[in-house]
Design a protein around this motif. Structure first.
Motif, PDB file in Angstrom:
ATOM      1  N   ARG A   1     -17.709 149.416   2.162  1.00  0.00           N
ATOM      2  CA  ARG A   1     -19.028 149.969   2.450  1.00  0.00           C
ATOM      3  C   ARG A   1     -19.288 149.855   3.955  1.00  0.00           C
ATOM      4  NH1 ARG A   1     -22.441 150.502  -2.153  1.00  0.00           N
ATOM      5  NH2 ARG A   1     -21.033 151.175  -3.816  1.00  0.00           N
ATOM      6  N   THR A   2     -20.436 150.359   4.382  1.00  0.00           N
ATOM      7  CA  THR A   2     -20.778 150.299   5.807  1.00  0.00           C
ATOM      8  C   THR A   2     -21.075 148.861   6.200  1.00  0.00           C
ATOM      9  OG1 THR A   2     -21.703 152.525   5.689  1.00  0.00           O
ATOM     10  CG2 THR A   2     -22.280 151.182   7.602  1.00  0.00           C
ATOM     11  N   PHE A   3     -20.179 148.309   6.978  1.00  0.00           N
ATOM     12  CA  PHE A   3     -20.245 146.879   7.315  1.00  0.00           C
ATOM     13  C   PHE A   3     -21.549 146.513   8.002  1.00  0.00           C
ATOM     14  CE2 PHE A   3     -18.631 142.803   8.022  1.00  0.00           C
ATOM     15  CZ  PHE A   3     -18.693 142.452   9.361  1.00  0.00           C
ATOM     16  N   SER A   4     -22.026 147.377   8.876  1.00  0.00           N
ATOM     17  CA  SER A   4     -23.216 147.051   9.663  1.00  0.00           C
ATOM     18  C   SER A   4     -24.493 147.023   8.832  1.00  0.00           C
ATOM     19  CB  SER A   4     -23.371 148.037  10.822  1.00  0.00           C
ATOM     20  OG  SER A   4     -23.460 149.369  10.335  1.00  0.00           O
ATOM     21  N   ASN A   5     -24.423 147.381   7.562  1.00  0.00           N
ATOM     22  CA  ASN A   5     -25.583 147.280   6.676  1.00  0.00           C
ATOM     23  C   ASN A   5     -25.744 145.887   6.086  1.00  0.00           C
ATOM     24  OD1 ASN A   5     -26.232 149.968   7.030  1.00  0.00           O
ATOM     25  ND2 ASN A   5     -25.272 150.656   5.136  1.00  0.00           N
ATOM     26  N   TYR A   6     -24.765 145.013   6.348  1.00  0.00           N
ATOM     27  CA  TYR A   6     -24.732 143.707   5.693  1.00  0.00           C
ATOM     28  C   TYR A   6     -24.884 142.565   6.684  1.00  0.00           C
ATOM     29  CZ  TYR A   6     -23.043 146.185   1.606  1.00  0.00           C
ATOM     30  OH  TYR A   6     -22.933 147.028   0.534  1.00  0.00           O
ATOM     31  N   SER A   7     -25.786 141.659   6.347  1.00  0.00           N
ATOM     32  CA  SER A   7     -25.786 140.364   7.006  1.00  0.00           C
ATOM     33  C   SER A   7     -24.611 139.581   6.437  1.00  0.00           C
ATOM     34  CB  SER A   7     -27.084 139.608   6.728  1.00  0.00           C
ATOM     35  OG  SER A   7     -28.183 140.313   7.239  1.00  0.00           O
ATOM     36  N   MET A   8     -24.009 138.766   7.287  1.00  0.00           N
ATOM     37  CA  MET A   8     -22.826 138.018   6.850  1.00  0.00           C
ATOM     38  C   MET A   8     -23.074 136.523   6.948  1.00  0.00           C
ATOM     39  SD  MET A   8     -20.785 140.420   6.016  1.00  0.00           S
ATOM     40  CE  MET A   8     -19.282 139.461   5.767  1.00  0.00           C
ATOM     41  N   GLY A   9     -22.494 135.808   6.036  1.00  0.00           N
ATOM     42  CA  GLY A   9     -22.630 134.365   6.040  1.00  0.00           C
ATOM     43  C   GLY A   9     -21.290 133.685   5.876  1.00  0.00           C
ATOM     44  N   TRP A  10     -21.269 132.439   6.321  1.00  0.00           N
ATOM     45  CA  TRP A  10     -20.112 131.575   6.095  1.00  0.00           C
ATOM     46  C   TRP A  10     -20.576 130.347   5.315  1.00  0.00           C
ATOM     47  CZ3 TRP A  10     -15.079 132.606   6.991  1.00  0.00           C
ATOM     48  CH2 TRP A  10     -14.752 133.651   7.864  1.00  0.00           C
ATOM     49  N   PHE A  11     -19.766 129.972   4.352  1.00  0.00           N
ATOM     50  CA  PHE A  11     -20.028 128.806   3.525  1.00  0.00           C
ATOM     51  C   PHE A  11     -18.753 127.997   3.453  1.00  0.00           C
ATOM     52  CE2 PHE A  11     -24.107 130.029   1.600  1.00  0.00           C
ATOM     53  CZ  PHE A  11     -24.162 131.359   1.978  1.00  0.00           C
ATOM     54  N   ARG A  12     -18.871 126.776   2.978  1.00  0.00           N
ATOM     55  CA  ARG A  12     -17.676 125.962   2.793  1.00  0.00           C
ATOM     56  C   ARG A  12     -17.865 125.031   1.608  1.00  0.00           C
ATOM     57  NH1 ARG A  12     -17.901 121.979   8.134  1.00  0.00           N
ATOM     58  NH2 ARG A  12     -19.745 120.765   7.501  1.00  0.00           N
TER      59      ARG A  12
ATOM     60  N   GLU B   1     -20.363 120.247  -3.523  1.00  0.00           N
ATOM     61  CA  GLU B   1     -20.909 121.579  -3.765  1.00  0.00           C
ATOM     62  C   GLU B   1     -20.673 122.451  -2.537  1.00  0.00           C
ATOM     63  OE1 GLU B   1     -23.503 120.786  -7.381  1.00  0.00           O
ATOM     64  OE2 GLU B   1     -24.305 122.175  -5.889  1.00  0.00           O
ATOM     65  N   ARG B   2     -20.677 123.739  -2.784  1.00  0.00           N
ATOM     66  CA  ARG B   2     -20.567 124.686  -1.675  1.00  0.00           C
ATOM     67  C   ARG B   2     -21.807 124.577  -0.802  1.00  0.00           C
ATOM     68  NH1 ARG B   2     -19.531 130.492  -3.700  1.00  0.00           N
ATOM     69  NH2 ARG B   2     -21.750 130.332  -4.240  1.00  0.00           N
ATOM     70  N   GLU B   3     -21.613 124.610   0.512  1.00  0.00           N
ATOM     71  CA  GLU B   3     -22.743 124.484   1.415  1.00  0.00           C
ATOM     72  C   GLU B   3     -22.745 125.603   2.449  1.00  0.00           C
ATOM     73  OE1 GLU B   3     -22.741 121.013   3.891  1.00  0.00           O
ATOM     74  OE2 GLU B   3     -20.717 121.351   4.622  1.00  0.00           O
ATOM     75  N   PHE B   4     -23.925 125.912   2.906  1.00  0.00           N
ATOM     76  CA  PHE B   4     -24.142 126.939   3.922  1.00  0.00           C
ATOM     77  C   PHE B   4     -23.650 126.434   5.274  1.00  0.00           C
ATOM     78  CE2 PHE B   4     -26.245 130.278   6.176  1.00  0.00           C
ATOM     79  CZ  PHE B   4     -26.881 129.693   7.268  1.00  0.00           C
ATOM     80  N   VAL B   5     -22.937 127.298   5.985  1.00  0.00           N
ATOM     81  CA  VAL B   5     -22.472 126.975   7.335  1.00  0.00           C
ATOM     82  C   VAL B   5     -23.289 127.736   8.377  1.00  0.00           C
ATOM     83  CG1 VAL B   5     -20.536 127.145   8.952  1.00  0.00           C
ATOM     84  CG2 VAL B   5     -20.138 126.428   6.581  1.00  0.00           C
ATOM     85  N   GLY B   6     -23.409 129.037   8.198  1.00  0.00           N
ATOM     86  CA  GLY B   6     -24.152 129.833   9.157  1.00  0.00           C
ATOM     87  C   GLY B   6     -24.214 131.279   8.730  1.00  0.00           C
ATOM     88  N   THR B   7     -25.018 132.050   9.446  1.00  0.00           N
ATOM     89  CA  THR B   7     -25.196 133.448   9.126  1.00  0.00           C
ATOM     90  C   THR B   7     -25.388 134.256  10.400  1.00  0.00           C
ATOM     91  OG1 THR B   7     -26.486 135.015   7.796  1.00  0.00           O
ATOM     92  CG2 THR B   7     -27.704 133.256   8.881  1.00  0.00           C
ATOM     93  N   ILE B   8     -25.107 135.542  10.305  1.00  0.00           N
ATOM     94  CA  ILE B   8     -25.289 136.445  11.430  1.00  0.00           C
ATOM     95  C   ILE B   8     -25.940 137.717  10.923  1.00  0.00           C
ATOM     96  CG2 ILE B   8     -22.961 137.433  11.206  1.00  0.00           C
ATOM     97  CD1 ILE B   8     -22.922 137.540  14.327  1.00  0.00           C
ATOM     98  N   SER B   9     -26.841 138.249  11.723  1.00  0.00           N
ATOM     99  CA  SER B   9     -27.576 139.448  11.329  1.00  0.00           C
ATOM    100  C   SER B   9     -26.681 140.680  11.364  1.00  0.00           C
ATOM    101  CB  SER B   9     -28.766 139.650  12.263  1.00  0.00           C
ATOM    102  OG  SER B   9     -28.299 139.895  13.592  1.00  0.00           O
ATOM    103  N   ARG B  10     -27.228 141.768  10.878  1.00  0.00           N
ATOM    104  CA  ARG B  10     -26.437 143.000  10.785  1.00  0.00           C
ATOM    105  C   ARG B  10     -25.951 143.488  12.141  1.00  0.00           C
ATOM    106  NH1 ARG B  10     -30.729 146.327   7.399  1.00  0.00           N
ATOM    107  NH2 ARG B  10     -32.077 144.790   8.413  1.00  0.00           N
ATOM    108  N   SER B  11     -26.782 143.341  13.151  1.00  0.00           N
ATOM    109  CA  SER B  11     -26.394 143.812  14.484  1.00  0.00           C
ATOM    110  C   SER B  11     -25.578 142.778  15.243  1.00  0.00           C
ATOM    111  CB  SER B  11     -27.647 144.151  15.286  1.00  0.00           C
ATOM    112  OG  SER B  11     -28.379 142.961  15.560  1.00  0.00           O
ATOM    113  N   GLY B  12     -25.638 141.545  14.780  1.00  0.00           N
ATOM    114  CA  GLY B  12     -24.985 140.453  15.493  1.00  0.00           C
ATOM    115  C   GLY B  12     -25.900 139.781  16.494  1.00  0.00           C
ATOM    116  N   GLY B  13     -27.149 140.252  16.585  1.00  0.00           N
ATOM    117  CA  GLY B  13     -28.053 139.712  17.574  1.00  0.00           C
ATOM    118  C   GLY B  13     -28.709 138.401  17.183  1.00  0.00           C
ATOM    119  N   GLY B  14     -28.624 138.054  15.920  1.00  0.00           N
ATOM    120  CA  GLY B  14     -29.235 136.824  15.455  1.00  0.00           C
ATOM    121  C   GLY B  14     -28.278 135.977  14.647  1.00  0.00           C
TER     122      GLY B  14
END
Length: 119
Positions: A27-38, A44-57
């Motif tokens: 799908r169109t990648f730029s429509n998705y916010s992305m996250g990393w977990f570990r 339990e799985r834990e949140f590491v970080g996230t980045i906005s669709r544009s990469g600006g946040g």
């Protein structure tokens, strides 16, 4: 449907650096916010970080703030997790995930990449 494939895991010494990549397709990648977990062994799985669709946040868990950096290249449909100053407690399987627009949940997940930090 979005397919996510992580790469770049492996064994690294404490204090070292490693970059994970997550390639997306479908799908169109730029429509998705992305996250990393570990997920560490026995935890339990834990949140590491996230980045906005544009990469600006970006936003990070306190445990990795200042050591990990998330970036993305929308032209290459790839999100990255740069990890510096690795510690033994960073040993885990790392997953990338995709969240459409302002959705609350991550709907798509990669298969995970093992990272082992030796002390």
């Amino acid at each position: 449907q979005v397919q996510l494939v992580e790469s770049g895991g492996g064994l690294v010494q404490a204090g070292g650096s490693l970059r994970l990549a997550c390639a997306a397709s479908g799908r169109t990648f730029s429509n998705y916010s992305m996250g990393w977990f570990r997920q560490a062994p026995g935890k339990e799985r834990e949140f590491v970080g996230t980045i906005s669709r544009s990469g600006g946040g970006t936003a990070y868990a306190d445990s990795v703030q200042g050591r990990f950096t998330i970036s993305r290249d929308n032209a290459e449909n790839t999100v990255y997790l740069q990890r510096n100053g690795l510690r033994a407690e960073d040993t885990a399987v790392y997953y990338c995930a995709a969240r459409l627009g302002t959705a609350l949940k991550y709907a798509y997940w990669g298969q995970g990449a093992q990272v082992t930090v030796s002390s």
